[in-house]
Design a protein around this motif. Structure first.
Motif, PDB file in Angstrom:
ATOM      1  N   PRO A   1     -48.928  -3.950 -48.083  1.00  0.00           N
ATOM      2  CA  PRO A   1     -49.041  -5.234 -47.366  1.00  0.00           C
ATOM      3  C   PRO A   1     -47.953  -5.450 -46.323  1.00  0.00           C
ATOM      4  CG  PRO A   1     -49.322  -5.556 -49.721  1.00  0.00           C
ATOM      5  CD  PRO A   1     -48.824  -4.163 -49.536  1.00  0.00           C
ATOM      6  N   PHE A   2     -46.830  -4.706 -46.421  1.00  0.00           N
ATOM      7  CA  PHE A   2     -45.717  -4.910 -45.494  1.00  0.00           C
ATOM      8  C   PHE A   2     -45.734  -3.925 -44.330  1.00  0.00           C
ATOM      9  CE2 PHE A   2     -44.426  -6.652 -49.514  1.00  0.00           C
ATOM     10  CZ  PHE A   2     -43.730  -7.798 -49.200  1.00  0.00           C
ATOM     11  N   THR A   3     -46.565  -2.899 -44.415  1.00  0.00           N
ATOM     12  CA  THR A   3     -46.647  -1.914 -43.342  1.00  0.00           C
ATOM     13  C   THR A   3     -47.619  -2.393 -42.271  1.00  0.00           C
ATOM     14  OG1 THR A   3     -48.349  -0.722 -44.579  1.00  0.00           O
ATOM     15  CG2 THR A   3     -46.067  -0.021 -44.890  1.00  0.00           C
ATOM     16  N   SER A   4     -47.669  -1.648 -41.208  1.00  0.00           N
ATOM     17  CA  SER A   4     -48.516  -2.036 -40.073  1.00  0.00           C
ATOM     18  C   SER A   4     -49.965  -2.159 -40.520  1.00  0.00           C
ATOM     19  CB  SER A   4     -48.388  -0.989 -38.957  1.00  0.00           C
ATOM     20  OG  SER A   4     -49.196  -1.346 -37.862  1.00  0.00           O
ATOM     21  N   GLY A   5     -50.568  -3.294 -40.221  1.00  0.00           N
ATOM     22  CA  GLY A   5     -51.941  -3.565 -40.617  1.00  0.00           C
ATOM     23  C   GLY A   5     -52.047  -4.267 -41.950  1.00  0.00           C
ATOM     24  N   GLY A   6     -50.949  -4.386 -42.664  1.00  0.00           N
ATOM     25  CA  GLY A   6     -50.976  -5.050 -43.954  1.00  0.00           C
ATOM     26  C   GLY A   6     -50.981  -6.561 -43.820  1.00  0.00           C
TER      27      GLY A   6
ATOM     28  N   ILE B   1     -48.896 -11.440 -41.058  1.00  0.00           N
ATOM     29  CA  ILE B   1     -48.362 -12.808 -41.101  1.00  0.00           C
ATOM     30  C   ILE B   1     -47.017 -12.880 -40.389  1.00  0.00           C
ATOM     31  CG2 ILE B   1     -47.461 -14.582 -42.660  1.00  0.00           C
ATOM     32  CD1 ILE B   1     -49.570 -13.739 -44.686  1.00  0.00           C
ATOM     33  N   ALA B   2     -46.202 -11.829 -40.565  1.00  0.00           N
ATOM     34  CA  ALA B   2     -44.864 -11.841 -39.976  1.00  0.00           C
ATOM     35  C   ALA B   2     -44.878 -11.582 -38.478  1.00  0.00           C
ATOM     36  CB  ALA B   2     -43.979 -10.807 -40.676  1.00  0.00           C
TER      37      ALA B   2
ATOM     38  N   ARG C   1     -45.649 -18.670 -42.799  1.00  0.00           N
ATOM     39  CA  ARG C   1     -44.256 -18.220 -42.655  1.00  0.00           C
ATOM     40  C   ARG C   1     -43.282 -19.292 -43.107  1.00  0.00           C
ATOM     41  NH1 ARG C   1     -45.994 -15.507 -37.811  1.00  0.00           N
ATOM     42  NH2 ARG C   1     -45.392 -17.288 -36.529  1.00  0.00           N
ATOM     43  N   SER C   2     -43.601 -20.547 -42.806  1.00  0.00           N
ATOM     44  CA  SER C   2     -42.719 -21.623 -43.266  1.00  0.00           C
ATOM     45  C   SER C   2     -42.762 -21.767 -44.784  1.00  0.00           C
ATOM     46  CB  SER C   2     -43.122 -22.946 -42.605  1.00  0.00           C
ATOM     47  OG  SER C   2     -44.419 -23.346 -43.020  1.00  0.00           O
ATOM     48  N   MET C   3     -43.949 -21.495 -45.371  1.00  0.00           N
ATOM     49  CA  MET C   3     -44.061 -21.596 -46.814  1.00  0.00           C
ATOM     50  C   MET C   3     -43.359 -20.440 -47.519  1.00  0.00           C
ATOM     51  SD  MET C   3     -48.070 -22.781 -47.004  1.00  0.00           S
ATOM     52  CE  MET C   3     -48.130 -22.774 -48.780  1.00  0.00           C
TER      53      MET C   3
END
Length: 857
Positions: free
Chosen positions: A578-583, A588-589, A600-602
């Motif tokens: 989920p943190f890599t490209s396309g995740g 979201i980031a 992002r605020s949450m």
């Protein structure tokens, strides 16, 4: 002083004429003279002249007799008769005088004796007088000393009055004051032992303030006071959560579990953004549990929040109709944990419970749109990225094992059996910070380095380390390989040959260098980055590793390094997809939209790692090692007071509010102590109950296994044991019922797995289904034939045909004197739990099917 002789004078009788008949009393004070004196002065009567002569002028007789002739002429005419009488009386007088002289002598003797006694008494009086004078002098001196001592006493009384103001009483109305209780719990938060707290108070009061304490709390009293810390921590957390709830701040929940000295512990933390925009962590609590299941973990979170809610009823989080616990859970939108299955399951249960209560805790829920509902329902289960990095070492070591297989030709090497891993374990065993005391190698090595003026630190401990330690150890071994070689060549120690062989092995040293490269350029930098204060949306660990792997291959990046990096990248990319490209998290980031900005605020409070809980467990481990018998509730109070800065918060309050809170916490501490005892008792009962259930389940499993073994064995008596592919094919051709074909083939596989204990040649070697769907007859045939061919116990005859397994009767049993007999069978000299009646066994031995197997009777 009167003359004693005069006092003892007697009565003298004088015989002169008729006057001699009178008794003469000598006047008082007349001395009794001696005979010589008396002969010259004693009066005599002259018959011729009829007068008394020799009467002294001063003699009293003269006054009585006198010299008057008229008196003489008055005497009787018969002078001779009278004279005779006088003579007789004279003689009588002489006798009396002689007696008086004797008495006088006695009196003189008494006088002499009395004089001697008086002289002795005078001497005694003189001595006593001198002694009296001496005593008077001493009395005078004593009076002076007494006066001086009185003056000193007055001075001491005045000093005592001054010092009495310095004697501090710690009790009020028979109980220790709130200030004393606060001092005690602060000392406990600094690690002072229960039995040393009183001494610490005495030392501080005496040395710094010249004050004497009347009484100090005992170890038992200190233990009871410690629960005040728990009450303070609960009030502090309640006020903080109430503030976050009113401000509608979103929070992230961190959780972890561990076992410390037979205690199963679960710890929980909350991450939030404070008023300064800084990410801050706050510890909710730590509880001892019976099991570390996800359901127990969720219930533990609820119980901790309920306890916090009751700690300060005067502080309300919201005016909604729901509990404070549900309001807090509704504002937690992410959970941080490791990759353990219980943590994953806990996040799922927590998200499910949160989704159920959201419509009740949000007052405006009924008027919100579906998009707003979806935004509030967003919940992210985030993995701890430090755990991911630490776990990536396992595929790295597997890559090195495969590389060693290529170079050496050795097969079936694993991460724990490859040469570099064995070398690392060997070196940490001899040169590590927790090196074995059996050999004492590191002690000799340190002395050798000091003599040689060589600086070489010990290796970190391989076990019990929370960091990515294997690459670090490998880097130090490779860096100091020359020093280790010189030391081993000069000194004769145990395992010298094994250590030198590892240092001279080119493959081992090349792999050590590879791991050192990983430590310097991959795990070390990533570890330091993630240990900083970064948000989970900012830690693009997958992108960082991808950038690193995009470096073109060169001489520095040899094959082993490339293989290790690729294995680590594949593992991290899979876990952190989920943190890599396309995740999902990456989009979201990086993507700007209304929804993403809201998310992002949450997620702004979510950290990148779960090191907070790991730090709590480290501190807990220290407390438990110092006091192993301390209740976990007291350990929790000390952890919360230290990690949450409870006393700094208390000191920041006003004096009146501070005193009020302390007094309330002192009252609540008694109830907390009682609840702690009850929880400990309930925990022990639950542990015993689980153990009883586990024993019952084991017994039931043994019964089921025994029944299954018997069922499988009976099946073998019916159809025989298939020992070749031809036996399997012959059965399939003769059996027309497909369902029965599948059942028999499955029983054959289970018999080999359960009864014969055949070792599988893969993870799904004996599985009979796929995707919850039973395998077909063809698929079962392939599995069974593969199992037959891979069984190393199959004996080959001279013609190459498969031999037969042998059944052997090992014993005959009788259940009761009148009961049936049973036969215990053993297959291939490996017994199994099967007993069948002798009659049934005899019937089977007569059947043609059973005779396919050789039986030794």
């Amino acid at each position: 002083m009167d003359n004693p002789c005069a006092k003892n004078a007697g009565i003298l009788k004088v015989g002169v004429s008729s006057l001699m008949e009178r008794s003469v009393m000598l006047p008082s004070g007349t001395a009794i003279r001696s005979r010589r004196e008396m002969s010259g002065v004693f009066p005599s009567f002259d018959p011729d002249t009829s007068q008394c002569t020799n009467i002294a002028p001063s003699d009293p007789l003269r006054s009585w007799v006198g010299t008057d002739s008229r008196r003489v002429h008055a005497l009787p005419k018969n002078v001779k008769q009278n004279l005779q009488r006088a003579t007789e009386r004279r003689e009588l007088y002489k006798q009396e005088c002689s007696s008086l002289r004797k008495e006088n002598t006695e009196l003189l003797r008494d006088q002499y004796r009395l004089e001697i006694e008086n002289a002795e008494k005078d001497q005694i009086i003189s001595d006593r007088t001198a002694e009296l004078i001496k005593l008077k002098s001493e009395l005078t001196t004593t009076r002076k000393l007494f006066a001086e001592q009185e003056a000193q006493m007055d001075e001491m009384r005045s000093q005592l009055q001054v010092q009495s103001s310095k004697i501090k009483g710690l009790k009020s109305s028979g109980q220790y004051s709130s200030a004393t209780t606060l001092a005690v719990v602060k000392l406990k938060s600094l690690g002072v032992a229960d039995e040393k707290v009183g001494q610490a108070l005495d030392i501080v009061a005496g040395e710094l303030f010249n004050t004497k304490l009347e009484a100090t709390p005992s170890a038992t009293t200190v233990a009871r006071m410690s629960y005040t810390t728990n009450a303070l921590a609960n009030k502090h957390t309640k006020r903080l959560l109430s503030k976050l709830v009113k401000g509608k701040k979103f929070m992230a929940l961190g959780s972890d579990e561990t076992t410390k000295l037979f205690h199963k512990l679960q710890a929980y933390q909350l991450w939030y953004i404070d008023e300064n925009g800084k990410r801050t962590v706050h510890n909710l609590g730590m509880k001892e549990v019976v099991t570390k299941s996800a359901e127990v973990s969720l219930n533990t979170v609820k119980s901790i929040l309920d306890r916090i809610e009751k700690s300060d009823p005067s502080v309300q989080g919201s005016e909604t109709r729901n509990s404070f616990r549900d309001i807090v859970i509704g504002q937690i939108n992410s959970a941080m944990g490791d990759r353990a299955s219980t943590q994953t399951r806990f996040a799922e249960l927590f998200e499910k419970y949160r989704t159920e209560i959201l419509p009740n805790v949000i007052d405006e829920w009924a008027t919100m749109s579906d998009d707003e509902h979806a935004a509030h329902e967003i919940f992210q289960s985030l993995p701890c990225q430090l755990h991911v990095i630490a776990s990536s070492i396992s595929p790295a070591m597997s890559a090195l094992a495969r590389h060693e297989e290529i170079l050496t030709g050795v097969k079936n090497l694993k991460e724990d059996t490859c040469s570099v891993n064995k070398a690392i374990q060997l070196f940490t065993h001899h040169f590590g910070s927790r090196a074995s005391g059996k050999y004492g190698t590191y002690r000799i090595f340190r002395a050798w380095c000091n003599i040689k003026k060589i600086k070489c630190n010990s290796l970190p401990a391989l076990m019990g380390n929370r960091f990515v330690i294997i690459p670090t150890i490998a880097a130090r071994i490779f860096l100091n390989r020359t020093i280790y070689t010189q030391f081993l060549e000069e000194m004769d120690i145990e395992c010298k040959k094994s250590l030198l062989d590892a240092l001279s092995n080119n493959i081992v040293m090349k792999h050590m260098q590879t791991l050192g490269f990983i430590d310097q350029f991959v795990t070390g930098p990533l570890w330091r980055i993630l240990n900083g204060d970064i948000n989970t949306l900012d830690s693009h660990i997958g992108s960082i590793l991808t950038e690193l792997l995009s470096v073109p291959s060169c001489a520095i990046l040899e094959q082993s390094v490339s293989d290790v990096l690729k294995a680590m990248k594949d593992f991290i990319s899979d876990v952190l997809s989920p943190f890599t490209s396309g995740g999902r998290i990456h989009s979201i980031a990086t993507t700007d939209s209304v929804v993403n900005r809201k998310v992002r605020s949450m997620l702004g409070a979510a950290p990148a790692t779960n090191m907070g809980c790991e730090s709590v467990f480290g501190y807990t481990d220290n407390l438990i090692n110092r006091a192993p018998r301390k209740r976990m509730s007291r350990v929790e109070g000390e952890v919360l007071s230290t990690r949450n800065n409870v006393f700094q918060w208390l000191d920041s309050l006003g004096a009146s509010e501070r005193d009020r809170i302390i007094k309330e916490c002192i009252r609540e501490s008694r109830q907390l102590e009682k609840e702690s005892k009850e929880e400990s008792h309930q925990l022990n009962e639950a542990i015993l109950e689980i153990e009883i259930k586990r024993a019952e389940a084991n017994e039931a499993r043994k019964i089921r296994v025994g029944a299954l073994d018997k069922e499988l064995t009976v099946y073998m008596f019916t159809y025989g044991l298939f020992q070749s592919a031809a036996d399997v094919d012959a059965f399939i051709q003769n059996e027309t019922d497909i369902q029965n074909q599948s059942t028999v083939l499955v029983k054959q596989l289970r018999y080999r797995q359960k009864i014969l204990k055949q070792q599988p040649k893969g993870t799904k070697f004996f599985t009979t289904s796929q995707g919850k769907k039973a395998l077909s007859v063809a698929q079962l045939r392939c599995k069974l034939v593969k199992a037959i061919e891979s069984d190393p116990r199959m004996r080959q005859n001279q013609n190459g045909k498969d031999g037969s397994f042998q059944f052997q009767i090992t014993d005959c049993l009788k259940s009761s004197p009148n009961g049936p007999s049973y036969v215990l069978l053993k297959y291939d000299h490996k017994p199994f739990n099967v007993a069948m009646t002798y009659e049934y066994f005899s019937d089977l031995t007569e059947s043609q099917i059973f005779k396919q197997c050789k039986i030794d009777l």
